[in-house]
Design an enzyme around this catalytic site. Structure first.
Site, mmCIF file in Angstrom:
data_model
loop_
_atom_site.group_PDB
_atom_site.id
_atom_site.type_symbol
_atom_site.label_atom_id
_atom_site.label_comp_id
_atom_site.label_asym_id
_atom_site.label_seq_id
_atom_site.Cartn_x
_atom_site.Cartn_y
_atom_site.Cartn_z
ATOM 1 N N LYS A 1 19.751 64.781 50.604
ATOM 2 C CA LYS A 1 21.124 64.596 51.084
ATOM 3 C C LYS A 1 21.511 63.127 51.062
ATOM 4 O O LYS A 1 22.635 62.770 50.678
ATOM 5 C CB LYS A 1 21.263 65.155 52.505
ATOM 6 N N LEU A 2 20.603 62.236 51.463
ATOM 7 C CA LEU A 2 20.892 60.813 51.459
ATOM 8 C C LEU A 2 21.122 60.310 50.035
ATOM 9 O O LEU A 2 22.010 59.482 49.799
ATOM 10 C CB LEU A 2 19.757 60.035 52.128
ATOM 11 N N LYS B 1 25.253 58.157 46.216
ATOM 12 C CA LYS B 1 25.997 58.183 44.957
ATOM 13 C C LYS B 1 27.495 58.317 45.210
ATOM 14 O O LYS B 1 28.304 57.740 44.490
ATOM 15 C CB LYS B 1 25.507 59.340 44.093
ATOM 16 N N CYS C 1 36.272 49.625 62.940
ATOM 17 C CA CYS C 1 36.746 49.208 61.621
ATOM 18 C C CYS C 1 38.115 48.538 61.619
ATOM 19 O O CYS C 1 38.441 47.828 60.667
ATOM 20 C CB CYS C 1 36.766 50.415 60.682
ATOM 21 N N PHE D 1 27.296 51.788 55.417
ATOM 22 C CA PHE D 1 27.571 50.584 56.206
ATOM 23 C C PHE D 1 26.631 49.432 55.883
ATOM 24 O O PHE D 1 25.464 49.633 55.538
ATOM 25 C CB PHE D 1 27.515 50.904 57.705
ATOM 26 N N GLY D 2 27.151 48.220 55.999
ATOM 27 C CA GLY D 2 26.372 47.017 55.774
ATOM 28 C C GLY D 2 26.639 45.983 56.854
ATOM 29 O O GLY D 2 27.410 46.207 57.786
ATOM 30 N N LEU E 1 31.565 61.415 63.348
ATOM 31 C CA LEU E 1 32.769 61.231 62.547
ATOM 32 C C LEU E 1 33.291 62.587 62.118
ATOM 33 O O LEU E 1 32.580 63.347 61.461
ATOM 34 C CB LEU E 1 32.448 60.379 61.314
ATOM 35 N N HIS F 1 41.479 48.311 54.425
ATOM 36 C CA HIS F 1 40.072 48.421 54.811
ATOM 37 C C HIS F 1 39.464 49.654 54.147
ATOM 38 O O HIS F 1 39.943 50.772 54.365
ATOM 39 C CB HIS F 1 39.936 48.534 56.329
ATOM 40 N N GLY G 1 37.294 52.194 54.458
ATOM 41 C CA GLY G 1 36.395 52.941 55.331
ATOM 42 C C GLY G 1 35.425 53.811 54.556
ATOM 43 O O GLY G 1 34.305 54.067 54.985
#
Length: 391
Positions: A66-67, A72, A175, A226-227, A278, A314, A316
């Site tokens: 899944k990750l 991708k 955000c 996210f970073g 989310l 932004h 998101g």
């Protein structure tokens, strides 16, 4: 992990000169300089899955698959992160499910965000070309540290600012925090003649780091998207000719929340750190409300068509950008700067709008549009927007 440049900046700018193409509006706030900074660890997206699975000691093939799929779909190519092998060696409990690690995470995050904020601010001040002592106010934005006094005071000390600098601290906005910081700086600059406001945003994903769990699917979205990093701008009205080089005017600012949507983006602090949920309907909620919000901002300009504006949005995630593009019938190049920022840095929460604006500055140099919109979305659901004018 491979090592990156400590400030992550690939763009070099000469000392300020009076290259303004359009005359700033007297009394209106302008952006006078911009800077950014990143931690030293850089992660190519194709290396993320193996590293994350290894670091969290995950043996679940479903989670790994899944990750890989999420990575991708994000369109992200590279990101920077505070997390490192040295940190995991020192705090192995961070990779243990259910461990109460908020204390350890804050020991890492609190100094890390100030270090990045300091580097971004120094980069910004250097481009501005005036001494740090001329900064009259700080607006400090972060959703990644918790302490009293806050990072704003530590930053003021690190930069050697004067002791009567006016400080505003904006915590846990998520955000949209960067655009809120601009709105607050605009109010300060326009109501305090001669003021120069340093807006600094700094974020790390350390508070949300934990092993993956099928019961928390959003953790994988966060890992894939996210970073970490920091950004800074200096805002002031009535720029000094020959000494300051304004490149964007903050014409009009609006914030709006959508009633009864507070559960769509939900973040809770616990002994394990911060947990996010989310809602899948976030892009749809934004799509349903974005046109009216943009028209309210546009009404203060002479522009009537969305495609006659430039767009600093932004990023998101790709789904939000796609919804915005389709619902407003934007031409494919309009969100290019947002997509490039997402690709190069990931979603870095409040910082990301400034990475977009730095790309936008280059884009607008060759006779670009005069008017544009700066937009960000976050918990609430909150819309934050600024009508921008390119100078």
């Amino acid at each position: 992990m491979p090592q990156g440049d400590s400030n992550g900046s690939s763009t070099q700018h000469a000392a300020p000169t009076n290259t303004t193409r359009r005359v700033p509006t007297p009394g209106k706030a302008t952006i006078l300089a911009i800077g950014k900074a990143f931690p030293s660890q850089i992660i190519p997206q194709e290396c993320l899955v193996e590293g994350y699975i290894r670091d969290t000691k995950c043996v679940d093939a479903y989670i790994k698959e899944k990750l890989e799929r999420l990575c991708k779909n994000t369109t992200v190519k590279t990101r920077y992160t505070v997390m490192s092998k040295e940190i995991l060696d020192k705090y192995p409990e961070l990779a243990t499910e259910g461990s109460p690690t908020i204390k350890q995470k804050l020991e890492i995050a609190n100094p890390a965000v100030v270090e990045m904020a300091t580097k971004a601010s120094l980069c910004c001040i250097k481009e501005w070309g005036r001494p740090a002592e001329d900064i009259t106010h700080i607006v400090y934005v972060s959703s990644s540290e918790i302490r009293l006094p806050g990072g704003d005071l530590y930053l003021a000390n690190e930069l050697g600012l004067r002791s009567d600098v006016g400080r505003v601290m904006l915590y846990f906005l998520g955000c949209y925090g960067g655009v809120t910081g601009l709105r607050v700086a605009k109010d300060i600059a326009e109501n305090n003649p001669g003021s120069r406001v340093l807006v600094t945003t700094s974020e790390t994903t350390i508070l949300g780091f934990r092993p993956p769990n099928k019961a928390r699917p959003y953790d994988l979205v966060g890992a894939a998207l996210f970073g970490d990093g920091a950004a800074a701008v200096i805002v002031g009205a009535n720029p000094m000719v020959g000494q300051e080089s304004p490149f964007m005017e903050l014409s009009y600012a609006v914030q709006k929340f959508l009633p009864d949507t507070h559960s769509v983006i939900d973040g809770r602090l616990s002994e394990e750190g911060i947990n996010f949920k989310l809602g899948r309907d976030l892009p749809q909620k934004i799509e349903e409300n974005i046109e009216d919000f943009c028209r309210k901002l546009m009404a203060k300009s002479s522009v009537k068509e969305f495609n006659d504006l430039f767009w600093a949005v932004h990023p998101g995630g790709p789904a939000i950008l796609n919804k915005l593009e389709s619902s407003l019938k934007l031409s494919t190049d309009k969100l290019e700067c947002s997509r490039k920022a997402l690709m190069d840095y990931g979603n870095v929460s409040s910082n990301t709008i400034f990475y977009v604006m730095e790309y936008m500055r280059e884009y607008l140099k060759d006779d670009g549009e005069e008017w544009g919109l700066g937009l960000a979305f976050g918990p609430g659901i909150t819309f934050e927007g600024i009508l921008l004018r390119s100078l």
